[in-house]
Design an enzyme around this catalytic site. Structure first.
Site, PDB file in Angstrom:
ATOM      1  NE  ARG A  45      43.139  62.318   9.724  1.00  0.00           N
ATOM      2  CZ  ARG A  45      43.563  62.811   8.565  1.00  0.00           C
ATOM      3  NH1 ARG A  45      42.770  63.575   7.831  1.00  0.00           N
ATOM      4  NH2 ARG A  45      44.771  62.544   8.128  1.00  0.00           N
ATOM      5  CG  ASP A  47      40.143  54.190   7.827  1.00  0.00           C
ATOM      6  OD1 ASP A  47      40.324  55.391   7.562  1.00  0.00           O
ATOM      7  OD2 ASP A  47      41.021  53.325   7.699  1.00  0.00           O
ATOM      8  NE  ARG A 192      40.925  48.053   7.870  1.00  0.00           N
ATOM      9  CZ  ARG A 192      40.242  48.736   6.953  1.00  0.00           C
ATOM     10  NH1 ARG A 192      40.125  50.064   7.053  1.00  0.00           N
ATOM     11  NH2 ARG A 192      39.694  48.107   5.926  1.00  0.00           N
TER      12      ARG A 192
END
Length: 260
Positions: A45, A47, A192
């Site tokens: 998944r 973001d 990230r």
């Protein structure tokens, strides 16, 4: 299916009430081709704002269509910022998430004095120079199997923080820095957070040893700022060859680990 998308105008992958997501758009398109409702499951998944070069999804269907018909039919019903690259039948043992042996991501940073209209929403812009050699040196500590608690989101629901990073490479051309990383799995915001730490080191705000220190303390509160989402790309997932997926680029994650 292998799916490519520009995540700029999506609120991430997962279906959510009242907002546009990749999953909801893809399910609507594939359901029209199948002529019955389908639910798609993805390899990883993403973001809001995150892109994908070859997201892998699977779904169950009672419809009989050719691979070409699945691709063309889905694409006719999809908006311009998401498209199906390929389709391939698999047996019931396949699962897009749980059958994946490794996943690969890319994070792009534009380090130059002026912003780029062409890289808008494609790379994170920083106006100061970054020391790529220092970033490379710091990245070495992250390769291998470690507890990545300092690099996971506070809301991460993974049962274990231990992951095995197969490689972490940095390249630079004309101010565009590309961080490429592969692992047997990723925690929420892991890439990230790694990018944020390496950027701080590249700016001279922290020493090369900071990555090693963060691995040792296992505390997200000491891990620095989470980098922005628009520079992140889901590149691909690797699966056992017996599934015969027509993926665009095959890699041997174990060979990458041996090379490092």
């Amino acid at each position: 299916m292998g799916v490519e998308y520009d995540g700029t105008r999506f609120h991430g992958w997962q279906t959510q009430s009242g907002v546009r997501t990749v999953q909801s758009d893809l399910e609507a398109a594939v359901s029209r081709v199948a002529n019955h409702p389908v639910i798609v499951h993805c390899a990883g998944r993403t973001d809001a704002g995150v892109h994908a070069l070859e997201q892998v999804v699977h779904f169950e269907t009672t419809a009989t269509r050719s691979e070409r018909s699945w691709v063309l039919g889905a694409n006719v019903n999809l908006p311009p910022d998401v498209g199906v690259r390929w389709a391939h039948p698999v047996d019931d043992s396949f699962h897009a998430r749980f059958s994946a042996q490794a996943r690969h991501y890319r994070y792009q940073i534009l380090a130059r004095r002026t912003r780029s209209p062409l890289q808008r929403d494609r790379a994170v812009w920083v106006h100061e120079a970054l020391d790529v050699e220092q970033m490379r040196a710091a990245a070495v500590a992250l390769v291998g199997e470690h507890d990545f608690s300092s690099f996971r989101a506070v809301a991460c629901q993974a049962k274990s923080p231990v992951r095995r990073v197969l490689y972490l490479d940095l390249s630079e051309r004309d101010g565009l820095i590309t961080l490429s990383i592969g692992a047997n799995g990723f925690l929420h915001h892991m890439v990230r957070n790694i990018a944020g730490v390496l950027m701080a080191i590249g700016r001279g705000e922290a020493s090369v040893d900071w990555t090693r220190e963060l691995l040792e303390v296992c505390d997200r509160r000491l891990g620095g700022v989470t980098a922005q989402p628009q520079g992140l790309y889901f590149v691909r997932a690797d699966y056992p060859p017996e599934f015969g997926l027509p993926q665009c680029e095959r890699t041997d994650p174990l060979q990458r680990l041996r090379d490092h």
